[in-house]
Design an enzyme around this catalytic site. Structure first.
Site, PDB file in Angstrom:
ATOM      1  N   LYS A  52       0.267   1.821  -4.856  1.00 61.02           N
ATOM      2  CA  LYS A  52       0.295   1.774  -3.387  1.00 61.02           C
ATOM      3  C   LYS A  52       1.400   0.841  -2.902  1.00 61.02           C
ATOM      4  CE  LYS A  52      -4.511   3.126  -3.102  1.00 61.02           C
ATOM      5  NZ  LYS A  52      -5.903   2.731  -3.164  1.00 61.02           N
ATOM      6  N   GLN A  96      -9.721  -1.900  -1.891  1.00 61.95           N
ATOM      7  CA  GLN A  96      -9.776  -1.060  -3.099  1.00 61.95           C
ATOM      8  C   GLN A  96     -11.207  -0.987  -3.627  1.00 61.95           C
ATOM      9  OE1 GLN A  96      -7.141   0.716  -4.486  1.00 61.95           O
ATOM     10  NE2 GLN A  96      -8.721   1.554  -5.789  1.00 61.95           N
ATOM     11  N   ASP A 119      -7.913   4.534   4.998  1.00 65.70           N
ATOM     12  CA  ASP A 119      -8.585   5.305   3.944  1.00 65.70           C
ATOM     13  C   ASP A 119      -9.410   6.453   4.533  1.00 65.70           C
ATOM     14  OD1 ASP A 119      -8.110   4.844   1.263  1.00 65.70           O
ATOM     15  OD2 ASP A 119      -9.344   3.039   1.172  1.00 65.70           O
TER      16      ASP A 119
END
Length: 280
Positions: A52, A96, A119
């Site tokens: 990322k 995460q 997300d």
């Protein structure tokens, strides 16, 4: 002869488009910044976080990295998220997953501001998707739609079967296919005559979480097969939920593992980051 759907090439295409867009925004004085939080040092999570950061760098998005120890308390994590929610320089916040056992993932997801939920996991993002309102869309399903469309495959009017009903892939996937005017069936572990249902599909999206479960016997001749799964087989090689060698004999188009859906998830995360300036 099947067509291989190349996720690496398509994700590169998307990232290059975003890079151009970000350069244009920078010329207007608009900067985009993603905050990435990792708790503990799960090896798979560390790889994802690294990827990322690389993608941010490539596209020209600023990134803030918070690598917190395993023993970080839930309160400390929530306080950091609240601080980033209030920071106008931060456009997107990504925590995460998975998180250590002592932290409530659901609470963490709900604490992230829906305006920074790149997300697409916040209940408000999911609700917006279900009623067709603008908002962030979960990255993996959004990536699957791009894979299909950019491969020149029509979704409208097609029989689409989604294998798996998770909140992260299966459910949003079915809503996105509906949005594209597909006729959608969602299957799961309790579905009767699973093989027959799958064999009706013009487009079969597999996110069942079982290595190489879906072979040629589940697939209609000429169908498009999208494999969302990722596992290691008995030889420690990466494989998906689809038995690729068997499936490619009947599929019209198919994604490989690795190199199919995986790269698209990060490309769509970057797309959500760029989109965040319109949502904020």
């Amino acid at each position: 002869m099947y067509k291989l759907i190349d996720g690496k090439a398509i994700s590169k295409q998307i990232k290059d488009e975003l890079k151009e867009k970000v350069a244009g925004l920078k010329a207007e004085g608009v900067e985009i910044c993603l905050a990435v939080i990792q708790v503990g040092n799960d090896p798979a999570s560390s790889v994802y976080v690294g990827n990322k950061k690389k993608a941010c760098e490539y596209i020209g998005i600023g990134s803030l990295s918070y690598e917190l120890p395993e023993e970080t308390t839930e309160e400390e994590l929530l306080a950091l998220i609240e601080k980033l929610n209030a920071d106008d320089k931060v456009n997107g916040i990504l925590v995460q997953l998975p998180l250590p056992k002592h932290i409530d993932e659901d609470k963490v997801i709900k604490t992230i501001s829906p305006k920074k939920d790149v997300d697409g996991f916040h209940p408000m993002s999911v609700g917006a998707l279900s009623i067709g309102q603008p908002g962030f869309v979960s990255c993996t399903p959004a990536g699957v739609i791009q894979l299909i469309k950019r491969s020149g495959i029509e979704i409208e009017g097609k029989e689409c079967v989604v294998l798996g009903r998770s909140n992260i892939v299966g459910k949003p996937m079915s809503m996105l296919l509906l949005r594209e005017n597909g006729t959608v069936t969602v299957c799961h572990s309790r579905t009767k005559d699973l093989k027959e249902v799958c064999r009706r599909a013009d487009i079969l999206v597999v996110a069942i979480g079982r290595p190489k479960m879906i072979d040629a016997s589940y697939i209609k001749e000429g169908a498009t097969v999208i494999d969302v799964g990722i596992h290691r087989d008995e030889n420690n090689k990466l494989c998906g939920d689809v038995d690729f060698e068997s499936a490619k004999e009947v599929a019209g188009a198919i994604t490989p593992v690795p190199g199919g859906v995986g790269p698209m998830t990060i490309a769509m995360l970057m797309s959500n980051c760029v989109e965040s300036i319109n949502i904020n």
